[in-house]
Write a protein that holds these residues in place. Structure first.
Motif, PDB file in Angstrom:
ATOM      1  N   ARG A  45       0.851  -1.185   0.000  1.00 49.42           N
ATOM      2  CA  ARG A  45       0.000   0.000   0.000  1.00 49.42           C
ATOM      3  C   ARG A  45       0.889   1.238   0.000  1.00 49.42           C
ATOM      4  NH1 ARG A  45      -5.261   0.006   3.762  1.00 49.42           N
ATOM      5  NH2 ARG A  45      -5.330  -1.986   2.661  1.00 49.42           N
ATOM      6  N   GLU A  46       0.571   2.197  -0.860  1.00 49.31           N
ATOM      7  CA  GLU A  46       1.399   3.378  -0.964  1.00 49.31           C
ATOM      8  C   GLU A  46       0.584   4.646  -0.782  1.00 49.31           C
ATOM      9  OE1 GLU A  46       3.268   4.065  -4.724  1.00 49.31           O
ATOM     10  OE2 GLU A  46       1.413   3.858  -5.875  1.00 49.31           O
ATOM     11  N   PHE A  47       1.252   5.644  -0.249  1.00 45.01           N
ATOM     12  CA  PHE A  47       0.641   6.944  -0.014  1.00 45.01           C
ATOM     13  C   PHE A  47       0.372   7.659  -1.328  1.00 45.01           C
ATOM     14  CE2 PHE A  47      -0.175  10.933   1.935  1.00 45.01           C
ATOM     15  CZ  PHE A  47       0.520  11.895   1.216  1.00 45.01           C
ATOM     16  N   VAL A  48      -0.764   8.350  -1.380  1.00 43.61           N
ATOM     17  CA  VAL A  48      -1.119   9.136  -2.560  1.00 43.61           C
ATOM     18  C   VAL A  48      -1.189  10.626  -2.201  1.00 43.61           C
ATOM     19  CG1 VAL A  48      -2.866   9.576  -4.314  1.00 43.61           C
ATOM     20  CG2 VAL A  48      -2.369   7.224  -3.607  1.00 43.61           C
ATOM     21  N   ALA A  49      -2.027  10.964  -1.216  1.00 44.97           N
ATOM     22  CA  ALA A  49      -2.225  12.372  -0.854  1.00 44.97           C
ATOM     23  C   ALA A  49      -2.807  12.460   0.542  1.00 44.97           C
ATOM     24  CB  ALA A  49      -3.148  13.064  -1.850  1.00 44.97           C
ATOM     25  N   ALA A  50      -2.591  13.609   1.175  1.00 47.44           N
ATOM     26  CA  ALA A  50      -3.129  13.843   2.513  1.00 47.44           C
ATOM     27  C   ALA A  50      -3.595  15.280   2.628  1.00 47.44           C
ATOM     28  CB  ALA A  50      -2.083  13.535   3.582  1.00 47.44           C
ATOM     29  N   ILE A  51      -4.529  15.506   3.541  1.00 45.85           N
ATOM     30  CA  ILE A  51      -5.062  16.843   3.766  1.00 45.85           C
ATOM     31  C   ILE A  51      -5.362  17.021   5.243  1.00 45.85           C
ATOM     32  CG2 ILE A  51      -7.461  16.132   3.330  1.00 45.85           C
ATOM     33  CD1 ILE A  51      -7.801  18.888   1.894  1.00 45.85           C
ATOM     34  N   SER A  52      -5.041  18.205   5.754  1.00 45.43           N
ATOM     35  CA  SER A  52      -5.420  18.504   7.131  1.00 45.43           C
ATOM     36  C   SER A  52      -6.880  18.909   7.130  1.00 45.43           C
ATOM     37  CB  SER A  52      -4.551  19.620   7.705  1.00 45.43           C
ATOM     38  OG  SER A  52      -4.783  20.837   7.026  1.00 45.43           O
ATOM     39  N   TRP A  53      -7.624  18.385   8.067  1.00 45.58           N
ATOM     40  CA  TRP A  53      -9.072  18.531   8.021  1.00 45.58           C
ATOM     41  C   TRP A  53      -9.514  19.969   8.254  1.00 45.58           C
ATOM     42  CZ3 TRP A  53     -12.360  16.047   5.544  1.00 45.58           C
ATOM     43  CH2 TRP A  53     -13.715  16.051   5.857  1.00 45.58           C
ATOM     44  N   GLY A  55      -7.415  23.035   8.336  1.00 50.80           N
ATOM     45  CA  GLY A  55      -6.762  24.085   7.574  1.00 50.80           C
ATOM     46  C   GLY A  55      -6.668  23.834   6.084  1.00 50.80           C
ATOM     47  N   GLY A  56      -6.830  22.591   5.688  1.00 48.77           N
ATOM     48  CA  GLY A  56      -6.792  22.283   4.271  1.00 48.77           C
ATOM     49  C   GLY A  56      -5.402  22.155   3.669  1.00 48.77           C
ATOM     50  N   SER A  57      -4.367  22.116   4.502  1.00 46.58           N
ATOM     51  CA  SER A  57      -3.024  21.893   3.951  1.00 46.58           C
ATOM     52  C   SER A  57      -2.983  20.534   3.278  1.00 46.58           C
ATOM     53  CB  SER A  57      -1.989  21.949   5.068  1.00 46.58           C
ATOM     54  OG  SER A  57      -1.991  23.198   5.699  1.00 46.58           O
ATOM     55  N   THR A  58      -2.212  20.447   2.192  1.00 52.88           N
ATOM     56  CA  THR A  58      -2.153  19.216   1.426  1.00 52.88           C
ATOM     57  C   THR A  58      -0.721  18.750   1.208  1.00 52.88           C
ATOM     58  OG1 THR A  58      -2.178  20.440  -0.652  1.00 52.88           O
ATOM     59  CG2 THR A  58      -4.305  19.707   0.215  1.00 52.88           C
ATOM     60  N   TYR A  59      -0.610  17.460   0.903  1.00 48.20           N
ATOM     61  CA  TYR A  59       0.700  16.866   0.627  1.00 48.20           C
ATOM     62  C   TYR A  59       0.480  15.725  -0.347  1.00 48.20           C
ATOM     63  CZ  TYR A  59       5.279  14.765   1.453  1.00 48.20           C
ATOM     64  OH  TYR A  59       6.536  14.255   1.302  1.00 48.20           O
ATOM     65  N   TYR A  60       1.377  15.594  -1.338  1.00 45.78           N
ATOM     66  CA  TYR A  60       1.191  14.605  -2.394  1.00 45.78           C
ATOM     67  C   TYR A  60       2.429  13.739  -2.581  1.00 45.78           C
ATOM     68  CZ  TYR A  60      -2.763  17.519  -3.781  1.00 45.78           C
ATOM     69  OH  TYR A  60      -3.934  18.231  -3.806  1.00 45.78           O
ATOM     70  N   ALA A  61       2.203  12.528  -3.009  1.00 46.73           N
ATOM     71  CA  ALA A  61       3.297  11.695  -3.468  1.00 46.73           C
ATOM     72  C   ALA A  61       3.831  12.279  -4.775  1.00 46.73           C
ATOM     73  CB  ALA A  61       2.820  10.262  -3.693  1.00 46.73           C
ATOM     74  N   LEU A 104       0.144  16.458   8.796  1.00 43.09           N
ATOM     75  CA  LEU A 104       0.010  15.577   7.652  1.00 43.09           C
ATOM     76  C   LEU A 104       0.910  14.360   7.831  1.00 43.09           C
ATOM     77  CD1 LEU A 104      -0.030  18.217   4.795  1.00 43.09           C
ATOM     78  CD2 LEU A 104      -1.964  17.128   5.930  1.00 43.09           C
ATOM     79  N   HIS A 105       0.509  13.242   7.266  1.00 42.91           N
ATOM     80  CA  HIS A 105       1.271  12.011   7.457  1.00 42.91           C
ATOM     81  C   HIS A 105       1.183  11.186   6.195  1.00 42.91           C
ATOM     82  CE1 HIS A 105       3.093   8.684   9.548  1.00 42.91           C
ATOM     83  NE2 HIS A 105       3.177   9.401  10.637  1.00 42.91           N
ATOM     84  N   GLN A 106       2.297  10.605   5.780  1.00 40.90           N
ATOM     85  CA  GLN A 106       2.298   9.838   4.544  1.00 40.90           C
ATOM     86  C   GLN A 106       2.521   8.357   4.755  1.00 40.90           C
ATOM     87  OE1 GLN A 106       5.552  11.828   2.495  1.00 40.90           O
ATOM     88  NE2 GLN A 106       6.862  10.079   2.876  1.00 40.90           N
TER      89      GLN A 106
END
Length: 124
Positions: A45-53, A55-61, A104-106
């Motif tokens: 299983r691999e990380f795709v994307a994350a969002i803070s609930w 503030g809406g900050s995002t992070y992507y693979a 955020l966590h990946q």
């Protein structure tokens, strides 16, 4: 407890788009981050994307950056994954995940709650 239900998967041609949805229910006020992961047959299983609930900050693979967009509708307790320019290597079961911890966590261990997954198939 938090329950997550994904929808929106399906079959699409390479270069096409899909939008996945993940509806959260239960103790949604406890959620601080949500993420999307995927797992292809025979792969981890691999990380795709994350969002803070909040503030809406995002992070992507790196593999999806510029093609996928994660967003959330706070009022609907729903997180979305807009996937554009899909490639055959994007085919997988996509899982939604949520957690009460901040930041955020990946990694998968950073999420306590998981949905059942939705299949995305990309034809070449």
């Amino acid at each position: 407890q938090v329950q997550l239900v994904e929808s929106g998967g399906g079959l699409v041609q390479a270069g096409g788009s899909l939008r996945l949805s993940c509806a959260a229910s239960g103790r949604t006020l406890s959620i601080n981050r949500m993420g999307w992961f995927r797992q292809a047959p025979g792969k981890e299983r691999e990380f795709v994307a994350a969002i803070s609930w909040s503030g809406g900050s995002t992070y992507y693979a790196d593999s999806v950056k510029g093609r996928f967009t994660i967003s959330r509708d706070y009022a609907k307790n729903t997180v979305y994954l807009q996937m554009n320019s899909l490639k055959p290597e994007d085919a997988a079961v996509y899982y939604c995940a949520a957690d009460r911890r901040l930041g955020l966590h990946q990694r998968a261990e950073g999420y306590d709650y998981w949905g059942q997954g939705t299949q995305v198939t990309v034809s070449s």
